[in-house]
Design an enzyme around this catalytic site. Structure first.
Site, PDB file in Angstrom:
ATOM      1  N   LYS A   1       0.911  -1.264   0.012  1.00 30.38           N
ATOM      2  CA  LYS A   1       0.114   0.022   0.074  1.00 30.38           C
ATOM      3  C   LYS A   1       0.894   1.169  -0.129  1.00 30.38           C
ATOM      4  O   LYS A   1       1.823   1.202   1.002  1.00 30.38           O
ATOM      5  CB  LYS A   1      -1.101   0.044   1.363  1.00 30.38           C
ATOM      6  CG  LYS A   1      -1.948   1.278   1.342  1.00 30.38           C
ATOM      7  CD  LYS A   1      -3.091   0.936   0.043  1.00 30.38           C
ATOM      8  CE  LYS A   1      -4.372  -0.079   0.858  1.00 30.38           C
ATOM      9  NZ  LYS A   1      -5.414  -0.475  -0.221  1.00 30.38           N
TER      10      LYS A   1
ATOM     11  N   THR B   1      -3.317  -5.511   0.999  1.00 29.89           N
ATOM     12  CA  THR B   1      -2.656  -4.162   1.033  1.00 29.89           C
ATOM     13  C   THR B   1      -3.482  -3.464   2.048  1.00 29.89           C
ATOM     14  O   THR B   1      -3.120  -2.564   2.805  1.00 29.89           O
ATOM     15  CB  THR B   1      -2.751  -3.435  -0.407  1.00 29.89           C
ATOM     16  OG1 THR B   1      -3.933  -3.186  -0.765  1.00 29.89           O
ATOM     17  CG2 THR B   1      -2.011  -4.094  -1.290  1.00 29.89           C
TER      18      THR B   1
ATOM     19  N   PHE C   1      31.924  30.231 -11.080  1.00 36.10           N
ATOM     20  CA  PHE C   1      32.146  28.836 -11.825  1.00 36.10           C
ATOM     21  C   PHE C   1      32.896  29.618 -12.859  1.00 36.10           C
ATOM     22  O   PHE C   1      32.390  30.055 -13.782  1.00 36.10           O
ATOM     23  CB  PHE C   1      30.779  28.550 -12.297  1.00 36.10           C
ATOM     24  CG  PHE C   1      31.003  27.202 -13.112  1.00 36.10           C
ATOM     25  CD1 PHE C   1      30.478  26.824 -14.215  1.00 36.10           C
ATOM     26  CD2 PHE C   1      31.515  26.062 -12.257  1.00 36.10           C
ATOM     27  CE1 PHE C   1      30.802  25.660 -14.854  1.00 36.10           C
ATOM     28  CE2 PHE C   1      31.501  25.128 -12.735  1.00 36.10           C
ATOM     29  CZ  PHE C   1      31.193  24.560 -14.285  1.00 36.10           C
TER      30      PHE C   1
ATOM     31  N   ARG D   1      27.796  34.846  -8.756  1.00 35.14           N
ATOM     32  CA  ARG D   1      26.602  34.312  -9.290  1.00 35.14           C
ATOM     33  C   ARG D   1      25.509  33.964  -8.168  1.00 35.14           C
ATOM     34  O   ARG D   1      25.985  33.746  -7.029  1.00 35.14           O
ATOM     35  CB  ARG D   1      26.713  33.315 -10.213  1.00 35.14           C
ATOM     36  CG  ARG D   1      27.185  31.791  -9.642  1.00 35.14           C
ATOM     37  CD  ARG D   1      27.154  30.799 -10.674  1.00 35.14           C
ATOM     38  NE  ARG D   1      27.538  29.432  -9.699  1.00 35.14           N
ATOM     39  CZ  ARG D   1      27.559  28.088 -10.412  1.00 35.14           C
ATOM     40  NH1 ARG D   1      27.306  28.107 -11.711  1.00 35.14           N
ATOM     41  NH2 ARG D   1      27.880  27.060  -9.774  1.00 35.14           N
TER      42      ARG D   1
ATOM     43  N   GLN E   1      29.680  20.909  -7.310  1.00 33.88           N
ATOM     44  CA  GLN E   1      30.330  19.819  -6.916  1.00 33.88           C
ATOM     45  C   GLN E   1      31.116  19.898  -5.910  1.00 33.88           C
ATOM     46  O   GLN E   1      31.127  18.976  -4.851  1.00 33.88           O
ATOM     47  CB  GLN E   1      31.261  19.398  -8.316  1.00 33.88           C
ATOM     48  CG  GLN E   1      30.656  18.706  -9.370  1.00 33.88           C
ATOM     49  CD  GLN E   1      30.182  19.938 -10.507  1.00 33.88           C
ATOM     50  OE1 GLN E   1      29.791  21.202 -10.100  1.00 33.88           O
ATOM     51  NE2 GLN E   1      30.029  19.427 -11.790  1.00 33.88           N
TER      52      GLN E   1
ATOM     53  N   HIS F   1      18.666  27.781 -12.192  1.00 38.49           N
ATOM     54  CA  HIS F   1      19.667  29.007 -12.917  1.00 38.49           C
ATOM     55  C   HIS F   1      18.812  30.226 -13.015  1.00 38.49           C
ATOM     56  O   HIS F   1      17.759  30.039 -12.979  1.00 38.49           O
ATOM     57  CB  HIS F   1      19.832  28.566 -14.457  1.00 38.49           C
ATOM     58  CG  HIS F   1      20.832  27.519 -14.363  1.00 38.49           C
ATOM     59  ND1 HIS F   1      21.959  27.227 -13.836  1.00 38.49           N
ATOM     60  CD2 HIS F   1      20.553  26.474 -15.278  1.00 38.49           C
ATOM     61  CE1 HIS F   1      22.592  26.092 -14.386  1.00 38.49           C
ATOM     62  NE2 HIS F   1      21.378  25.431 -15.006  1.00 38.49           N
TER      63      HIS F   1
END
Ligand SMILES: O=c1[nH]c(=O)c2nn[nH]c2[nH]1
Length: 295
Positions: free
Chosen positions: A10, A57, A159, A176, A228, A256
């Site tokens: 379920k 279920t 970046f 940014r 990262q 973004h």
């Protein structure tokens, strides 16, 4: 042709539980959505219409409510272990139980500067998630998660220095906006039994608090060279903070915010260091994922 794999149960079992402290009059609430899926000697229910092996279920749903009434439902790692262990121990032909719990946020209201005894609000769509598998003769496998924690920083993210070739159009940036919806997971050591889970119960809330604080603090304070690198720093800190966790993983969409060149309008400066008006992008989005382990 053969039945290669089967599990059933379920999904979307909605569960609410209130704790009423008679002495103080303070009430506390928890709301969850539970999914239970069972594995075992159930093949004939698929291949031969043999329903005798089916724990319905609906029975699984009723069991979830009964266990919630009879046991604590927090931390969710404990309740998932209780539910999983119940099915594996109660039905000799059921050999594994997958239990996923989503805990929703009901944050206590502060009224006139004081915590209100029985009123709460949904402060964001952030959820606390536990994915568990209780497997007969193997133990209880738990992975805890934070999901849908939406964050943004208006600077402190760069970046640049990324690979460039004839396919690269993206300009480098030293400043940014960075926004993501955090999905973080931490995989616990395998627990041999429900008793072993109960022995370390306080560790689950401690880990969730640590993971959430580390995520927010690192996101805010790291001078990010990339998604990262920032997510790797989060993983390192969570592994250091929670010895019972074997692996930490993140999946971070890069949501973004694009600059808008308005220079066509009377030379209006709105790019680079003059950029203040941006266009938030729904898609496409970057998606950065990693798993970090102890060795
Ligand atoms: O942090 C980032 N990592 C990336 O891999 C990437 N690619 N484009 N923008 C990016 N930002």
């Amino acid at each position: 042709m053969s039945l290669n794999y089967a599990r059933y149960g379920k999904d979307n079992i909605r569960l609410y539980k209130v704790d009423k402290d008679e002495k103080s009059g303070i009430q506390s609430v928890v709301e969850m959505t539970v999914c239970i899926l069972l594995e075992g000697d159930i093949d004939t229910s698929y291949t031969a219409a043999d329903n005798s092996v089916v724990v319905a279920t609906d029975t699984q749903k009723q069991t979830c409510y009964i266990l919630a009434k009879q046991n604590p439902i927090t931390p969710p790692e404990l309740f998932a272990s209780i539910v999983g262990t119940h099915f594996v121990e109660t039905y000799k032909h059921i050999h594994a139980a997958h239990v996923k719990i989503i805990q929703h946020r009901w944050t206590r209201m502060t009224i006139d500067g004081k915590p209100h005894p029985h009123s709460f609000f949904r402060d964001g769509e952030e959820i606390r998630v536990v994915e568990s598998v209780t497997r007969e003769n193997q133990g209880i496998f738990l992975r805890s998660k934070i999901e849908k924690l939406l964050v943004l920083k208006s600077t402190g993210s760069a970046f640049y220095g990324f690979h460039r070739d004839e396919y690269t159009q993206l300009p480098e940036t030293w400043d940014r906006i960075l926004s993501t919806e955090v999905e973080a997971g931490w995989k616990w050591k395998t627990f041999s039994s429900l008793a072993e889970v109960k022995f370390v119960v306080p560790k689950f809330d401690e880990a969730w608090n640590a993971a959430r604080e580390i995520t927010l603090k690192t996101f805010a304070t790291d001078s990010s060279a990339s998604v990262q690198n920032t997510m790797y720093k989060m993983c390192e800190q969570i592994l250091a903070a929670v010895p019972l966790v074997e692996a930490v993983d993140y999946s971070l969409p890069n949501k973004h915010y694009f600059e808008i060149d308005l220079s066509w309008h009377k030379g209006l400066k709105n790019t680079g260091k003059d950029a203040t008006v941006f266009a938030p992008q729904s898609n496409p989005n970057g998606l950065i994922q990693c798993t970090v382990t102890r060795k």
